[in-house]
Scaffold this active site. Structure first.
Site, mmCIF file in Angstrom:
data_model
loop_
_atom_site.group_PDB
_atom_site.id
_atom_site.type_symbol
_atom_site.label_atom_id
_atom_site.label_comp_id
_atom_site.label_asym_id
_atom_site.label_seq_id
_atom_site.Cartn_x
_atom_site.Cartn_y
_atom_site.Cartn_z
ATOM 1 C CG ASN A 41 1.577 3.324 -2.233
ATOM 2 O OD1 ASN A 41 1.830 4.562 -1.701
ATOM 3 N ND2 ASN A 41 1.334 2.290 -0.992
ATOM 4 C CB CYS A 42 -0.772 7.749 -3.833
ATOM 5 S SG CYS A 42 -1.152 7.321 -2.090
ATOM 6 C CB ILE A 275 7.622 -4.903 18.986
ATOM 7 C CG1 ILE A 275 8.831 -5.920 19.562
ATOM 8 C CG2 ILE A 275 6.946 -5.061 17.597
ATOM 9 C CD1 ILE A 275 8.203 -7.373 19.058
#
Length: 550
Positions: A41-42, A275
């Site tokens: 994405n960069c 989690i």
């Protein structure tokens, strides 16, 4: 052990592959709501510009490749919509319907999503885009191919906004940037950002700072500013920032903190048993001052993904926090920063000093040596390094990476002169800018030199300080004179000391600060009260061009 990972980019995929390397028998399932996992994405703005030519180069891995090499069960187009922490189940939504998925350990890596402030006419607009994913970049490039836009407006002058502004200019568009903050690149301080403003304007980018887009008209083709001014736009990019994607975490009753980020402990554990969370969505400790913060950067996300896999596998890893190190290229200039900026330090009432150093990317006598402006902030009592910023055409990354490493390792300003770097004329200088920043800082700490900052000059002059400019006459004619300054070239200063009044304190300036430091030492040893203008003419004239007489 069955591990479910929600989010297949950066932190999530780093966790998945590390887990497999440590646990050959674990069942590892990766859920990604989008069509792609492990994409760059960069690199998206550079694809828009055409610097990255092949779209396939943005796709680092495919589910098939990850299955073959790591035996990962990667499920794109699978959105986790709810978590039942008591039953240890995730509800997954697909085009074929919903299903539940059990887990022994759950890792959340949902990332961040673009923040889009409410504005009238936004929903009716057909030419407004954000940029966070491959589908986003597809939408932008498809629109450009179909409509051939001529004018673009970029709302937000952060890293992505500036990268996209440059990319759109390279594509031949007339680009305007709107930034609500007082200057571009808000993570940088004002005087450093001024160099990027200058570079944008030199490349034809129109710039509005301290203003916001209030509304949109004509299906987005008109952007209305909060002053009432109207700008035409064929294509608008919203890049005003991001916010943590924590909708799913809230369904599990997970505790959130500042800006809605997921709260985790040093082992990446959330408030719900078994989690964990990593990446742009979590609250981290700013390692320099221990304060809670949000740092949405790829490098910390990848590190956190690996570390949480280690934690789950029983290895002794802790989240030590982040300092926030980032870089951006804007046409021919590069801006980088690490740690805290001056504004942040003032807000926390930390005691600090500043040095601005102007040096060369490599030996000045070797061809194509570029100028680097380096700013370092530090504690004058214990030498703790708070942060640094740099601007230049070349070598900026090297210097900020060095200082980021120094901060991470607990070095102080006293250590910077002692750092040893490779040296040959094409690669560096015998006295690197980082070394020089250390020397300058030690001069302040040890009382050898005193300085004032660019924003203090006018008030000091009002208090009665005399501004002495020790540049040569040729420099004055070429670059301009500082208003109200007495001009005596450094090499003539000793012989002309009688022209400098002793009944006034002196502020000395040259071009970069080196000659003015020498002048300060001459004056002080002749019983004058003198201070150095940190950054000198080069810095001051960039931030306050109206104070220069041509």
């Amino acid at each position: 052990m069955k591990v479910v990972i929600i989010g297949g980019v950066a932190g999530g995929m780093s966790a998945a592959t590390r887990l497999r390397r440590l646990n050959e028998t674990a069942e590892i399932i990766v859920l990604e709501k989008g069509p792609y996992v492990s994409f760059a994405n960069c690199g998206l703005p550079y694809y828009v510009a055409g610097e990255i030519e092949e779209r396939s180069d943005l796709l680092v891995q495919t589910p098939e490749a990850l299955q073959a090499r790591f035996e990962l069960d990667v499920r794109p187009h699978s959105e986790a919509v709810a978590i039942d922490a008591s039953l240890k189940e995730v509800t997954v939504r697909t085009s074929e319907g919903d299903y539940t998925l059990s887990y022994d350990k759950l890792i959340l890596s949902p990332g961040a999503k673009p923040f889009i402030p409410p504005a009238k006419g936004l929903e009716e607009a057909k030419n407004i885009f954000t940029l966070r994913s491959v589908p986003d970049v597809d939408a932008i490039t498809d629109f450009m191919e179909l409509h051939q836009p001529k004018k673009a407006v970029v709302i937000g002058a952060g890293f992505i906004g500036l990268e996209m502004a440059e990319s759109l200019v390279h594509r031949g568009l007339d680009v305007t940037i709107i930034e609500k903050a007082p200057h571009v690149l808000p993570p940088l301080d004002e005087e450093m950002a001024a160099y990027i403003t200058k570079e944008l304007k030199a490349n034809g980018v129109k710039l509005y700072t301290g203003l916001a887009a209030e509304s949109f008209e004509a299906e987005g083709k008109v952007v209305v500013l909060d002053t009432g001014e109207r700008l035409e736009s064929d294509l608008t990019l919203m890049s005003v920032g991001v916010k943590p994607e924590t909708t799913l975490a809230l369904t599990a009753g997970i505790e959130t903190g500042i800006r809605g980020g997921i709260v985790v402990n040093e082992y990446y554990e959330t408030s719900q048993k078994d989690i964990y969370a990593v990446g742009d969505a979590i609250v981290v400790k700013q390692q320099i001052n221990g304060e809670d913060t949000m740092i949405a950067l790829a490098s910390p996300a990848n590190r956190q993904g690996r570390q949480v896999a280690d934690v789950i596998s029983g290895l002794p890893r802790k989240n030590k926090g982040s300092i926030g190190t980032a870089i951006v290229r804007v046409f021919n200039q590069v801006a980088a920063s690490t740690g805290l900026n001056e504004r942040q330090l003032k807000m926390t009432n930390e005691k600090f000093e500043i040095v601005h150093i102007q040096g060369k990317s490599h030996a000045g006598y070797y061809p194509n040596a570029g100028t680097i402006l380096l700013k370092v902030l530090f504690n004058p009592e214990n030498g703790k390094i708070y942060g640094a910023q740099a601007i230049g055409e070349d070598g900026v990354d090297k210097r900020i990476d060095i200082i980021a490493t120094a901060i991470k390792s607990g070095m102080t300003i006293h250590d910077l002169p002692e750092l040893e770097f490779t040296y040959a004329p094409p690669f560096g200088s015998a006295k690197d800018p980082v070394n020089m920043a250390g020397y300058a800082a030690l001069n302040l700490i040890e009382g050898v030199s005193e300085s004032i900052q660019w924003y203090e000059l006018e008030s000091k002059q009002e208090e009665g300080y005399l501004l002495l400019d020790v540049r040569n006459e040729g420099e004055l004619e070429k670059n301009g004179r500082l208003k109200g300054a007495l001009n005596i070239p450094l090499d003539q200063l000793r012989e002309r000391l009688s022209e400098v009044p002793k009944d006034k304190p002196i502020i000395v300036s040259c071009h970069s600060g080196l000659r003015s430091y020498i002048a300060e030492r001459i004056l002080k040893q002749n019983e004058y009260k003198a201070k150095n203008l940190d950054g000198a003419f080069a810095l001051y004239s960039t931030v306050r061009p109206e104070k220069v007489e041509k």
